[in-house]
Design a protein around this motif. Structure first.
Motif, PDB file in Angstrom:
ATOM      1  N   LEU A 129     -60.653  53.962 -68.969  1.00  0.00           N
ATOM      2  CA  LEU A 129     -60.658  54.652 -70.265  1.00  0.00           C
ATOM      3  C   LEU A 129     -61.751  54.148 -71.201  1.00  0.00           C
ATOM      4  O   LEU A 129     -61.605  54.219 -72.421  1.00  0.00           O
ATOM      5  CB  LEU A 129     -59.293  54.496 -70.957  1.00  0.00           C
ATOM      6  CG  LEU A 129     -58.133  55.307 -70.385  1.00  0.00           C
ATOM      7  CD1 LEU A 129     -56.870  55.052 -71.191  1.00  0.00           C
ATOM      8  CD2 LEU A 129     -58.450  56.798 -70.373  1.00  0.00           C
ATOM      9  N   ALA A 130     -62.832  53.665 -70.643  1.00  0.00           N
ATOM     10  CA  ALA A 130     -63.919  53.159 -71.477  1.00  0.00           C
ATOM     11  C   ALA A 130     -64.453  54.229 -72.422  1.00  0.00           C
ATOM     12  O   ALA A 130     -64.914  53.921 -73.529  1.00  0.00           O
ATOM     13  CB  ALA A 130     -65.044  52.620 -70.595  1.00  0.00           C
ATOM     14  N   ASP A 131     -64.357  55.494 -72.010  1.00  0.00           N
ATOM     15  CA  ASP A 131     -64.898  56.575 -72.841  1.00  0.00           C
ATOM     16  C   ASP A 131     -63.872  57.143 -73.821  1.00  0.00           C
ATOM     17  O   ASP A 131     -64.135  58.123 -74.511  1.00  0.00           O
ATOM     18  CB  ASP A 131     -65.420  57.714 -71.950  1.00  0.00           C
ATOM     19  CG  ASP A 131     -64.339  58.299 -71.052  1.00  0.00           C
ATOM     20  OD1 ASP A 131     -63.298  57.619 -70.845  1.00  0.00           O
ATOM     21  OD2 ASP A 131     -64.524  59.417 -70.552  1.00  0.00           O
ATOM     22  N   ARG A 132     -62.689  56.522 -73.907  1.00  0.00           N
ATOM     23  CA  ARG A 132     -61.649  56.999 -74.825  1.00  0.00           C
ATOM     24  C   ARG A 132     -61.320  55.955 -75.892  1.00  0.00           C
ATOM     25  O   ARG A 132     -60.286  56.053 -76.562  1.00  0.00           O
ATOM     26  CB  ARG A 132     -60.368  57.338 -74.052  1.00  0.00           C
ATOM     27  CG  ARG A 132     -60.508  58.477 -73.062  1.00  0.00           C
ATOM     28  CD  ARG A 132     -60.619  59.819 -73.777  1.00  0.00           C
ATOM     29  NE  ARG A 132     -60.469  60.939 -72.863  1.00  0.00           N
ATOM     30  CZ  ARG A 132     -61.470  61.487 -72.214  1.00  0.00           C
ATOM     31  NH1 ARG A 132     -62.699  61.004 -72.359  1.00  0.00           N
ATOM     32  NH2 ARG A 132     -61.267  62.512 -71.414  1.00  0.00           N
ATOM     33  N   ALA A 133     -62.203  54.980 -76.077  1.00  0.00           N
ATOM     34  CA  ALA A 133     -61.917  53.860 -76.965  1.00  0.00           C
ATOM     35  C   ALA A 133     -61.601  54.279 -78.394  1.00  0.00           C
ATOM     36  O   ALA A 133     -60.756  53.677 -79.065  1.00  0.00           O
ATOM     37  CB  ALA A 133     -63.091  52.871 -76.962  1.00  0.00           C
ATOM     38  N   ARG A 134     -62.255  55.344 -78.882  1.00  0.00           N
ATOM     39  CA  ARG A 134     -62.090  55.746 -80.286  1.00  0.00           C
ATOM     40  C   ARG A 134     -61.019  56.817 -80.472  1.00  0.00           C
ATOM     41  O   ARG A 134     -60.820  57.296 -81.584  1.00  0.00           O
ATOM     42  CB  ARG A 134     -63.430  56.258 -80.832  1.00  0.00           C
ATOM     43  CG  ARG A 134     -64.572  55.238 -80.758  1.00  0.00           C
ATOM     44  CD  ARG A 134     -64.303  54.055 -81.650  1.00  0.00           C
ATOM     45  NE  ARG A 134     -65.325  53.024 -81.535  1.00  0.00           N
ATOM     46  CZ  ARG A 134     -66.437  52.997 -82.255  1.00  0.00           C
ATOM     47  NH1 ARG A 134     -66.694  53.960 -83.106  1.00  0.00           N
ATOM     48  NH2 ARG A 134     -67.298  52.015 -82.104  1.00  0.00           N
ATOM     49  N   HIS A 135     -60.347  57.200 -79.415  1.00  0.00           N
ATOM     50  CA  HIS A 135     -59.314  58.226 -79.505  1.00  0.00           C
ATOM     51  C   HIS A 135     -57.979  57.613 -79.938  1.00  0.00           C
ATOM     52  O   HIS A 135     -57.615  56.518 -79.505  1.00  0.00           O
ATOM     53  CB  HIS A 135     -59.132  58.930 -78.159  1.00  0.00           C
ATOM     54  CG  HIS A 135     -60.262  59.825 -77.781  1.00  0.00           C
ATOM     55  ND1 HIS A 135     -61.551  59.365 -77.569  1.00  0.00           N
ATOM     56  CD2 HIS A 135     -60.313  61.164 -77.572  1.00  0.00           C
ATOM     57  CE1 HIS A 135     -62.339  60.385 -77.244  1.00  0.00           C
ATOM     58  NE2 HIS A 135     -61.605  61.487 -77.240  1.00  0.00           N
ATOM     59  N   ARG A 136     -57.237  58.361 -80.756  1.00  0.00           N
ATOM     60  CA  ARG A 136     -55.888  57.945 -81.132  1.00  0.00           C
ATOM     61  C   ARG A 136     -54.885  58.489 -80.101  1.00  0.00           C
ATOM     62  O   ARG A 136     -55.198  59.411 -79.356  1.00  0.00           O
ATOM     63  CB  ARG A 136     -55.550  58.436 -82.540  1.00  0.00           C
ATOM     64  CG  ARG A 136     -56.306  57.657 -83.618  1.00  0.00           C
ATOM     65  CD  ARG A 136     -55.906  58.078 -85.028  1.00  0.00           C
ATOM     66  NE  ARG A 136     -56.436  57.131 -86.003  1.00  0.00           N
ATOM     67  CZ  ARG A 136     -57.702  57.114 -86.429  1.00  0.00           C
ATOM     68  NH1 ARG A 136     -58.558  58.018 -85.973  1.00  0.00           N
ATOM     69  NH2 ARG A 136     -58.106  56.213 -87.295  1.00  0.00           N
ATOM     70  N   PRO A 137     -53.668  57.915 -80.044  1.00  0.00           N
ATOM     71  CA  PRO A 137     -52.700  58.334 -79.030  1.00  0.00           C
ATOM     72  C   PRO A 137     -52.469  59.842 -78.962  1.00  0.00           C
ATOM     73  O   PRO A 137     -52.331  60.394 -77.861  1.00  0.00           O
ATOM     74  CB  PRO A 137     -51.426  57.590 -79.458  1.00  0.00           C
ATOM     75  CG  PRO A 137     -51.948  56.324 -80.069  1.00  0.00           C
ATOM     76  CD  PRO A 137     -53.191  56.739 -80.802  1.00  0.00           C
ATOM     77  N   ALA A 138     -52.432  60.518 -80.109  1.00  0.00           N
ATOM     78  CA  ALA A 138     -52.183  61.962 -80.118  1.00  0.00           C
ATOM     79  C   ALA A 138     -53.288  62.744 -79.420  1.00  0.00           C
ATOM     80  O   ALA A 138     -53.087  63.903 -79.026  1.00  0.00           O
ATOM     81  CB  ALA A 138     -52.023  62.462 -81.549  1.00  0.00           C
ATOM     82  N   GLN A 139     -54.455  62.123 -79.259  1.00  0.00           N
ATOM     83  CA  GLN A 139     -55.584  62.774 -78.604  1.00  0.00           C
ATOM     84  C   GLN A 139     -55.635  62.454 -77.110  1.00  0.00           C
ATOM     85  O   GLN A 139     -56.564  62.873 -76.428  1.00  0.00           O
ATOM     86  CB  GLN A 139     -56.887  62.333 -79.271  1.00  0.00           C
ATOM     87  CG  GLN A 139     -56.976  62.698 -80.744  1.00  0.00           C
ATOM     88  CD  GLN A 139     -58.167  62.040 -81.415  1.00  0.00           C
ATOM     89  OE1 GLN A 139     -58.286  60.810 -81.475  1.00  0.00           O
ATOM     90  NE2 GLN A 139     -59.083  62.865 -81.914  1.00  0.00           N
ATOM     91  N   LEU A 140     -54.643  61.721 -76.618  1.00  0.00           N
ATOM     92  CA  LEU A 140     -54.616  61.297 -75.220  1.00  0.00           C
ATOM     93  C   LEU A 140     -53.417  61.899 -74.501  1.00  0.00           C
ATOM     94  O   LEU A 140     -52.370  62.150 -75.099  1.00  0.00           O
ATOM     95  CB  LEU A 140     -54.532  59.764 -75.137  1.00  0.00           C
ATOM     96  CG  LEU A 140     -55.668  58.980 -75.797  1.00  0.00           C
ATOM     97  CD1 LEU A 140     -55.325  57.495 -75.814  1.00  0.00           C
ATOM     98  CD2 LEU A 140     -56.991  59.218 -75.091  1.00  0.00           C
TER      99      LEU A 140
END
Length: 241
Positions: A129-140
């Motif tokens: 998930l290196a490319d999801r570092a700035r995402h909040r839980p609701a965006q995952l």
């Protein structure tokens, strides 16, 4: 030489008149993946809680990475759990206002330790998930959230990672991906994993499966497939109380 990441000796846990664990002696060697199974009420979660230092046995002893837990103060026990033990549960328990990288860094921040950005990136990279570092839980997705929870558990580089139904809230395909990730961490990085599960397919990812009945050990299987595990569970559940 292999050493034990966790060892239980004659552990009994009573809650009033109820005996949840009854004289259990068991070891979890470092660098292995163990699944714990048993009928409902067999003591699986109590075993995990005692092994992880979340609950104290009524009698017997527990050691994590060679440290005996029995005589530790609450403060020292909290420090040991924070530094040497990782947890992943069915509920992801992520803070919704924090990004993935902030959630992962949280255990170190709570411990008052500096959080190198490279360490957080490495943990997220371990779970893809290196490319999801700035995402909040609701965006995952659910599977991505559980991967963040896994990275958070690994950020302290624990001696042992405990999972309580870690794929229970995931769909079949996503659950298999998370299990494959756990298997890979054991094989490639020598991580020790202890997982409570009711799912024979999930348990088949482990090196061995420990069975509990009425708070007592009831055998184990090594290198078994899902069918063999399911058959053993069916037999255990058919035994009259």
């Amino acid at each position: 030489m292999t050493h034990d990441a966790v060892r239980l000796d004659s552990v009994t846990r009573r809650y009033g008149s109820l005996t949840a664990l009854d004289g259990v002696s068991l070891s979890f060697p470092a660098g292995t993946f163990t699944a714990v199974m048993g009928p409902s009420g067999s003591g699986k979660s109590t075993l995990l809680q005692c092994a992880a230092g979340l609950d104290r046995p009524t009698s017997g002893s527990v050691a994590v990475a060679g440290t005996e837990l029995t005589g530790l103060s609450e403060r020292r026990l909290t420090l040991l759990r924070r530094e040497r033990v990782g947890f992943v549960f069915q509920a992801f328990n992520l803070l919704p206002s924090l990004t993935a990288e902030q959630n992962v860094a949280l255990p170190l921040r709570l411990a008052g330790r500096r959080v190198p950005a490279s360490r957080v990136r490495q943990a997220l990279g371990q779970v893809g998930l290196a490319d999801r570092a700035r995402h909040r839980p609701a965006q995952l997705s659910g599977g991505q959230q559980q991967r963040v929870a896994l990275a958070r558990a690994l950020i302290t580089r624990p001696d042992v990672l405990f999972g309580d139904e870690p794929t229970g809230a995931l769909d079949t395909r996503t659950g298999r991906e998370v299990l494959g990730l756990l298997r890979d961490m054991v094989d490639r990085e020598g991580q020790t994993v202890v997982m409570v599960t009711h799912d024979p397919v999930a348990a088949a990812y482990a090196d061995r499966v420990i069975f509990l009945v009425d708070g007592r050990l009831s055998g184990e299987l090594t290198g078994a497939d899902a069918d063999a595990i399911a058959l053993r569970m069916t037999r255990l559940e058919a035994v009259p109380c």
